[in-house]
Design an enzyme around this catalytic site. Structure first.
Site, PDB file in Angstrom:
ATOM      1  N   LYS A  45       1.221  -1.392   3.802  1.00  0.00           N
ATOM      2  CA  LYS A  45       2.039  -0.409   3.067  1.00  0.00           C
ATOM      3  C   LYS A  45       1.436   0.992   3.185  1.00  0.00           C
ATOM      4  CE  LYS A  45       3.401  -3.410  -0.801  1.00  0.00           C
ATOM      5  NZ  LYS A  45       3.369  -3.464  -2.278  1.00  0.00           N
ATOM      6  N   LYS A  47      -0.929   2.193   1.684  1.00  0.00           N
ATOM      7  CA  LYS A  47      -1.166   2.730   0.327  1.00  0.00           C
ATOM      8  C   LYS A  47      -2.589   2.343  -0.081  1.00  0.00           C
ATOM      9  CE  LYS A  47       2.274   1.070  -2.469  1.00  0.00           C
ATOM     10  NZ  LYS A  47       3.355   0.988  -3.510  1.00  0.00           N
TER      11      LYS A  47
END
Ligand code: C2G
Length: 139
Positions: A45, A47
């Site tokens: 992701k 992230k």
């Protein structure tokens, strides 16, 4: 016993997460949350989670509306999770609208409205900019 399943990072836990989990739980009798691991967030992701997986898991497990927390290690595990846990309803916020319709073959798929004015990234930005005003109350 109707089982509900949802997925997410739930970093910097906030009222938008809580609303989603409470609304998801209301679709059944028990709620399973597949919590994105730190590695999955980083690799898949892109992230960086501020709060480590064990602490994010502990927060979710403390919630009345959450019955079980399992790890989300990859994008491909959803069908296996639905079958393994005999899930009746899969729930996600509507920012994922349509992305998981393939699960309709195995269970009900429900997309719920997101909570406005709040997100983990907004919290990070708010703090990094040293804002002296508050984040608007979520609606
Ligand atoms: N959410 C919400 N309202 C907000 C913020 C988040 O309803 N203001 C919902 C999202 O739509 C999602 C859940 O809360 O259903 C968790 O959000 P995130 O932690 O941001 O999860 P995400 O990064 O979208 O990961 O395989 C699916 C992914 O793991 C979902």
């Amino acid at each position: 016993m109707r089982t509900v399943l949802t997925y997410g990072t739930f970093d910097l836990f906030h009222v938008g997460h809580l609303n989603l989990l409470n609304r998801a739980r209301a679709h059944g009798d028990q709620l399973i949350v597949a919590l994105s691991t730190d590695e999955f967030n980083l690799k898949m992701k892109n992230k960086v989670t501020a709060i480590p997986y064990p602490d994010r898991k502990k927060i979710l497990e403390a919630l009345r509306c959450v019955d079980l927390v399992i790890p989300e290690n990859n994008w491909e595990q959803k069908i296996e999770d639905v079958l393994k846990h005999q899930v009746d309803t899969f729930v996600m916020g509507h920012d994922w609208e349509g992305k998981f319709d393939f699960l309709n073959e195995y269970c009900e798929v429900v997309y719920l409205p997101r909570t406005e004015n709040i997100s983990s990234s907004e919290i990070k930005t708010h703090i990094s900019k040293g804002r002296t005003t508050q984040i608007k109350a979520a609606v």
